[in-house]
Design an enzyme around this catalytic site. Sequence first.
Site, PDB file in Angstrom:
ATOM      1  N   ASP A 136       0.843  -1.202   0.000  1.00 44.82           N
ATOM      2  CA  ASP A 136       0.000   0.000   0.000  1.00 44.82           C
ATOM      3  C   ASP A 136       0.877   1.251   0.000  1.00 44.82           C
ATOM      4  O   ASP A 136       2.095   1.194   0.199  1.00 44.82           O
ATOM      5  CB  ASP A 136      -0.892  -0.023   1.239  1.00 44.82           C
ATOM      6  CG  ASP A 136      -2.051   0.954   1.154  1.00 44.82           C
ATOM      7  OD1 ASP A 136      -2.330   1.452   0.050  1.00 44.82           O
ATOM      8  OD2 ASP A 136      -2.687   1.211   2.192  1.00 44.82           O
TER       9      ASP A 136
ATOM     10  N   GLU B  35       2.475   4.822  -4.308  1.00 47.66           N
ATOM     11  CA  GLU B  35       2.402   5.615  -5.540  1.00 47.66           C
ATOM     12  C   GLU B  35       3.707   6.365  -5.881  1.00 47.66           C
ATOM     13  O   GLU B  35       3.945   6.557  -7.081  1.00 47.66           O
ATOM     14  CB  GLU B  35       1.240   6.623  -5.448  1.00 47.66           C
ATOM     15  CG  GLU B  35      -0.124   5.978  -5.440  1.00 47.66           C
ATOM     16  CD  GLU B  35      -0.441   5.287  -4.120  1.00 47.66           C
ATOM     17  OE1 GLU B  35      -1.106   4.233  -4.147  1.00 47.66           O
ATOM     18  OE2 GLU B  35      -0.002   5.771  -3.065  1.00 47.66           O
TER      19      GLU B  35
ATOM     20  N   ASP C 203      -8.899   2.759  -2.847  1.00 53.61           N
ATOM     21  CA  ASP C 203      -9.883   3.161  -1.841  1.00 53.61           C
ATOM     22  C   ASP C 203     -11.168   3.632  -2.509  1.00 53.61           C
ATOM     23  O   ASP C 203     -11.365   4.827  -2.731  1.00 53.61           O
ATOM     24  CB  ASP C 203      -9.305   4.270  -0.957  1.00 53.61           C
ATOM     25  CG  ASP C 203      -8.120   3.787  -0.152  1.00 53.61           C
ATOM     26  OD1 ASP C 203      -7.950   2.565  -0.030  1.00 53.61           O
ATOM     27  OD2 ASP C 203      -7.360   4.628   0.356  1.00 53.61           O
TER      28      ASP C 203
END
Length: 794
Positions: A405, A408, A477
């Site tokens: 997670d 990015e 999400d």
Amino acid sequence: MGSSRPRAVRHDSMDFRKIPHPVNFRFAGALSGKGSSRGFKEAGVSLSIRDLGEDVFHLGMRGRSWTEEKLLPLAWKAKGPSRMRWNWLEKGGFELGDAQGPRLQGKAGASIGVCGKAWLLRFVQDEAMRFYGFGEKNLPFERSKVDTTFWNTDLWADYTPQQCEAGETDPMYVSIPFMLIKKPGAVVGVLVASPFLSFMGTGKTIAISPVETREDESLYVGARDGIPSVYFICGDTPAEVVEKLQRLSGTTPLPPLWGLGHHQCRWGYQTYEDLDGLDRGFRKHKIPCDGLWLDIDYMDRFKVFTFDKKKFSKPAAQLADLRRRGRRVVPIIDPGVKVEPGYGVYDDGLKNKVFCRNPEGAVFKSFVWPGKTAFPDFSLARVRTWWSKRVEGFARLGVSGAWLDMNEPALSIVVQEDMLFKDGTKPHAAYHNQYALGMAMASREGFLRARPNERPFLISRAGFIGSNRFAGYWTGDNCSNWIHLKKCIGLTLNLAISGAPFNGPDVPGFANDASPELARAWYKAGFLFPFLRNHSGTGTRKQEPWAFDERTLGVVRHYIRLRYKLLPYLYNLFIGQAEQGKAVLRPLFYEFPDSQDFDRVDDQFMVGPAILQAPVVEEGKKSRSVLLPKGHWFDASAGKWVAGGRRVRVECAAQATPLYFREGSLVVTQAGLPTDNRNNLKDLELHVFLRQGSAETDYCFDDGESFDYQKGARTRLRFRFEQKGGTLSGSVQTLAAGFGPCRVRVVLYQRPKDVRFTQDGKTKSLALSAHKWSASGGPLKAWISAPIRCGGKL
């Protein structure tokens, strides 16, 4: 996971939504040279085209101070020569085509352009063209008249709550700059192999004022920097182009069978007792579930590679206990390392100089869950090795996989440009989109170090071209609302077309509260998605299957069980992906390319070649229109054959969903309807959907977990049936017997006068008995044979 509530939007970061427009580019009015190379004299640029075989071409450019930084090389092995030809045109253009005409043309006098370090290719746009792919995008399913950039973002940090809830976020977590251009009889894929921010435009209307608009018919691709590298992939069908793309960027390795099961997660599960309670809940309610997931709270103050001793007093023993019960524990792993002297991971990272640098040569820091945080520089091979060893130690505690997670990378309020790579020598933009790829590469290697003969299971939030070789995706999400339910179908399908087949959304949504109706609808829509995980955010209502009312519990339980029944079919679709690059979830036009009726159908899809789903994705709806392709289809809800080539109106009871099996399909399932996750790929039913003609399929099975299948420990069977007159003739051929025999019962949906089955050269008549099983909420009448032993020695 990310944020359940958004942080302040970084205004400086919003530039990633701006596109370098053709109006500012210098274009080649003419090209010099002969053969495969050409020169663009005014810009000091040289171009070269390479025919890589099998109608795949590579265009490269040199001559400017472009930055070349690539983490993962692309490798193409052609199976034959090209039929297509690339031709340079006198007025600075080009065309790609064959004797029947061009498949793709450069715009005359304006096809190759530069603007500083940015570069661009411009094409002639045909009204018949339809556009798909583009990776993970909150755009219309068919991508005409859009412009978009490719830059991995942290949605709840980079957009407003209103944009997130309305599904108006673009770009998103995963950047795959691939465009599939479809028109009748011709398909071309365009892959921009640039790690920098890239962009694509398909003729979006530019609104200048409320009363004045201008149509910009430019079809273009490009990037802000990086040595230009573009692949053109030609084919007669979308399936052909997608399979070539997968072979170019790399197919998805076969996941463990348990990874294709049902998974349960929540931001709030943090202790051994939480997981123990989940195990007991799934047993009590007789619901199959393989994965129990942990979010950030299991860690010691959010420090990666740690367990909070108050929550897991003996992690290795407790994880082993859950695994003995058949539950695999999948914890979250973030890339950020807490800046804390005395914390072993941070101290070792400093010692080995593994962290990204800032412009002053110091360790770059930002603020994420642990507070002040440093980030490994995955652009360096030695850092990936360092990370893999950390993952190895963590995996040896007994975790079965990981979800990657915040990669990015998510940097909260800190300016991204201050995060430099390659020991501070390369700009942030060179590796931003590749950061998650580097993390996935290193993490997979870590699990292989810990358990060399066990297939790793990794799911990532962010990614880039080729990330699918190391991890699957969840689509980030999302929100528990009907907008996200409907949009998740097109999102997943276009990811699959872009070379990322192992993906799926959080069910029934991560942020906000899911209503019972939404939970039922989402499970009915997504129960056969490649990845199926129930996940919710902290502070939202609980959404374990038993957290809802009895009716919802019954529906959710039924479709989870039905997924497990169909796991042999799903597993073989993943074998087809690993071996040939075939998509798992498919848009209708993938299977039926000759019709334009399916070009914009975004609420129906195929699961492999045999199963069509048309779920209800609108609140309060109890019926819907279904567009059935030509041929006959077995309606699993109604238990009858229906003719295709038309629209049909379908009533949907609370338990049912429109689910169809294609005539001419052989679908292998587990026997019965599983009530737990103890899968048996050797005790099977072969469902024969055949009214007339013939059907054939291969079925493979192995241990579902190790790499022994690569050494021959796999059985491969070929089943064939033919309906002629009143007789159904079937046969099985053993192509490989490395994992021993299996038991198969033949299930029919139209009773013939006689059923004959040939095995090992011997033919016998099969006695059929009436049978009922619940395919889509109601009893389904069929006829079933006694078990047949298949897969003996060759």
